[in-house]
Design a protein around this motif. Sequence first.
Motif, PDB file in Angstrom:
ATOM      1  N   ILE A  10       4.420  11.044 -25.700  1.00  7.70           N
ATOM      2  CA  ILE A  10       5.398  10.330 -24.875  1.00  7.70           C
ATOM      3  C   ILE A  10       4.786   9.066 -24.279  1.00  7.70           C
ATOM      4  CG2 ILE A  10       6.744  10.465 -22.736  1.00  7.70           C
ATOM      5  CD1 ILE A  10       7.243  13.406 -23.360  1.00  7.70           C
ATOM      6  N   VAL A  50       4.679   6.323 -26.834  1.00  9.72           N
ATOM      7  CA  VAL A  50       5.992   5.700 -27.057  1.00  9.72           C
ATOM      8  C   VAL A  50       6.325   4.739 -25.921  1.00  9.72           C
ATOM      9  CG1 VAL A  50       8.476   6.146 -27.199  1.00  9.72           C
ATOM     10  CG2 VAL A  50       6.877   7.597 -28.455  1.00  9.72           C
ATOM     11  N   ILE A  51       6.049   5.130 -24.682  1.00 10.06           N
ATOM     12  CA  ILE A  51       6.386   4.311 -23.523  1.00 10.06           C
ATOM     13  C   ILE A  51       5.559   3.028 -23.481  1.00 10.06           C
ATOM     14  CG2 ILE A  51       6.308   4.214 -20.993  1.00 10.06           C
ATOM     15  CD1 ILE A  51       6.972   7.203 -20.985  1.00 10.06           C
ATOM     16  N   TYR A  91      10.220   0.123 -26.169  1.00 11.68           N
ATOM     17  CA  TYR A  91      11.660   0.092 -26.378  1.00 11.68           C
ATOM     18  C   TYR A  91      12.334  -0.332 -25.070  1.00 11.68           C
ATOM     19  CZ  TYR A  91      10.696   2.734 -30.642  1.00 11.68           C
ATOM     20  OH  TYR A  91      10.224   3.135 -31.865  1.00 11.68           O
ATOM     21  N   ILE A 141      14.924   2.897 -24.317  1.00 11.64           N
ATOM     22  CA  ILE A 141      14.386   4.247 -24.479  1.00 11.64           C
ATOM     23  C   ILE A 141      13.166   4.475 -23.592  1.00 11.64           C
ATOM     24  CG2 ILE A 141      13.302   5.842 -26.105  1.00 11.64           C
ATOM     25  CD1 ILE A 141      15.014   4.666 -28.303  1.00 11.64           C
ATOM     26  N   ALA A 142      12.249   3.504 -23.512  1.00 11.37           N
ATOM     27  CA  ALA A 142      11.009   3.687 -22.759  1.00 11.37           C
ATOM     28  C   ALA A 142      11.258   3.971 -21.280  1.00 11.37           C
ATOM     29  CB  ALA A 142      10.095   2.474 -22.937  1.00 11.37           C
ATOM     30  N   LEU A 173      13.036   7.387 -20.909  1.00 13.31           N
ATOM     31  CA  LEU A 173      12.117   8.486 -21.198  1.00 13.31           C
ATOM     32  C   LEU A 173      11.154   8.703 -20.037  1.00 13.31           C
ATOM     33  CD1 LEU A 173      11.194  10.542 -23.309  1.00 13.31           C
ATOM     34  CD2 LEU A 173       9.687   8.784 -24.261  1.00 13.31           C
ATOM     35  N   SER A 174      10.633   7.613 -19.478  1.00  6.28           N
ATOM     36  CA  SER A 174       9.712   7.716 -18.343  1.00  6.28           C
ATOM     37  C   SER A 174      10.383   8.363 -17.144  1.00  6.28           C
ATOM     38  CB  SER A 174       9.191   6.324 -17.971  1.00  6.28           C
ATOM     39  OG  SER A 174       8.268   6.395 -16.907  1.00  6.28           O
ATOM     40  N   THR A 179      13.060  10.320 -17.217  1.00  3.45           N
ATOM     41  CA  THR A 179      13.406  11.702 -17.549  1.00  3.45           C
ATOM     42  C   THR A 179      12.207  12.631 -17.383  1.00  3.45           C
ATOM     43  OG1 THR A 179      15.048  10.903 -19.146  1.00  3.45           O
ATOM     44  CG2 THR A 179      14.368  13.197 -19.329  1.00  3.45           C
ATOM     45  N   VAL A 180      11.039  12.163 -17.802  1.00 10.81           N
ATOM     46  CA  VAL A 180       9.826  12.973 -17.679  1.00 10.81           C
ATOM     47  C   VAL A 180       9.504  13.255 -16.219  1.00 10.81           C
ATOM     48  CG1 VAL A 180       7.318  12.913 -17.974  1.00 10.81           C
ATOM     49  CG2 VAL A 180       8.805  12.298 -19.878  1.00 10.81           C
TER      50      VAL A 180
END
Length: 512
Positions: free
Chosen positions: A329, A332-333, A338, A341-342, A345-346, A348-349
Motif C-alpha cells: 500500500i 502505491v501511495i 494516483y 486513488i492514493a 487509500l491513505s 481508508t487505511v
Amino acid sequence: TFENRALSFSPIHYIDFFSRSETLSATVNSLVIALTSTGLAALIGVSLAYLIARYRVAGSTAIVFLVTMASVSPPFLGAYAWRLLLGRNGVVTNYLGLDVSIVGLHGVIWVITWLVFPIIFLLSHSSFQSLDAGHIEAAESLGAKPPRVRMTVEIPLALPGIITGLYLATMAALSDFGTPRIIGLDVNALPVLIYTSFLSEAGRNPALAATGSMVLITISSLFLMAQQIYLARRGFAVVSSRALDRKPLSPLAHVIVLAAVIIALLMAFTPHLTVLISSFMEWRVGLPRANFTLANYATMWRTGMGPAWVTLSLGIAGTLAATAIGLGIAYVIIRKRYRVIAPVLSLTVMMPYVIPGTVLGIGLIMMFNRAPLQLTGTWFILVLAYLIRNLPFTVKASEAALRRVHPALEEAAISLGARPFRVFVTITAPLVLAGAVTGATLTFLHIVTELSSTIVLYRPPWKPMTAVIFENTLVDSDFGVSAAQTILLMMIIYIPLYFIVRYGQIRGQSGG
C-alpha cells in the motif's frame, strides 16, 4: 446517522451532538489530551532519538530495545498501575502524606505521554539513523556550525519519520479508551462517550455513538491531510546513502544523556515495575498486602496457558500480514501517485486506527455474521480486526522509508530490462526494510496488547491474554493474578521482539 423511524437521512443527530455540552466537552477534552500528550512525548522522544542515533551512547541497542518494551503493557493496566501509585489513596501518596491525586485530565495526559513516546522515538530514531553522511559533510565543509547543520540539514531530512511518529502518536492518544476510563473518571472523552453510548445498559444511544465516531474520523482525517500535504510539498529522497559515523560525547555530556535516558525509561517503566511487584503480593478485596507470595502465578498456571498461545499466534499472523500488505500500500501511495486513488487509500487505511476498537468489533460482527463469510467467534475474525486496526503502523513506517529512496534507483533497474515486480523485490524492498521492521515491531506490540476490539470479538476457545487480564482486573478485582498474567504476556514477546529490534539496529548501522 439517520432517523430510525422514517429510515431517512437527517442531520438531526449532528445538530444534537454539537448543541450538547456533554459531547462538546468530550470533543475538546479529546483534542487537549491528544495534542498536549503528543507535544510532551515529541519533546522527549525526538530529543532522545537524535542523541542515541547521532552520538556514541553506551548501550544504545539496549536503550532502543527498552524503549520498544515500554509499550508492552496493555494501556488500561498502565493507567491502573499509575492510579495505584498516585491516586488519592495510592501507595506513594499515602507514604509521603500528599493530598494530591493523578485522577483527572492532568493524569490522563501524563499516562498517555509515556504511553505514546516510544512510537515517536522509534520512527524518529529510524530516520536519524538512516541519514546520508554526504549531506552533513557537505554542510560542514561549507563552514556550517553543528547547531545549524542540525536544524537545517539533519532534522529536515528526518522529518518523514518524525511527522509520521507525531501523527501516529496523536491518533493513539485520540482513540485511547482505557486510560481516560480508569484515570479520567469525571473527564469525558470521545472514545469513552462512544463506548458507553454503544454498550451501556442504561441510556444506550447508538445514534450518538455513530455520530461521535464520525466526528472522531473527521478529526483524524484533518490530521492526516495536514501530514500528507506537509510531506508532499517537500522532497526528502536521496539517490545514494552512506551511513553516518556517530559522534563522541564528552564525559560530562555522556553522563547527562544517560541520566536523561534513565529518567525517561524509569517513567515509562513505572507501570511495568508496579505490575511486577504486584504479581508477588497478596491481594484481598482489591487491596495489596505486604506479603510475598507465588499464589498469583500458581493461580495463573492452573487456569491454563491456552490464552498465551492464542495471543502469540494472533501476533505473528497479524504482523506478517500487516507488513506485506502495508509495504504494498505504501508503494502505491508514494510511487504511483494516483491523483484520486492514493489519497483515498491513505485515508481508508488510517480510518480504523481512530475508530474505537469496540465500534470496529461490532462492525465486523455485523459484516461477518452470516454464511458464506461467517467468521464471528473464530480465530480469523480476531486476525482480521488486528490487521485492519494496526495496518497504519506498517503503512506509515514504510511510507517514511520510501520517501527517502530516490525513484532514479528503480528507473535505472527498469531501463536495464528488469520487470517492476523484480525491481520492487530486489531494490525497493531491501532499501525500506529497516523502516518496515520498525512498523512491524509497533504492529506486533499493539496486537498482543489490544483490548477494545478483543472484548467484543473473542469467543472461547480463542481467548487472548488481554481479555483474561481485563476480566481478572475489573470483574474479579484480582489484580495480583492480572499482574502475573501481564508478566507472562511481556515475557512471551521479549525474545522475538529482541531479535526484531536487533535486526533493525544492524540494518541501520550498515546503512540499510
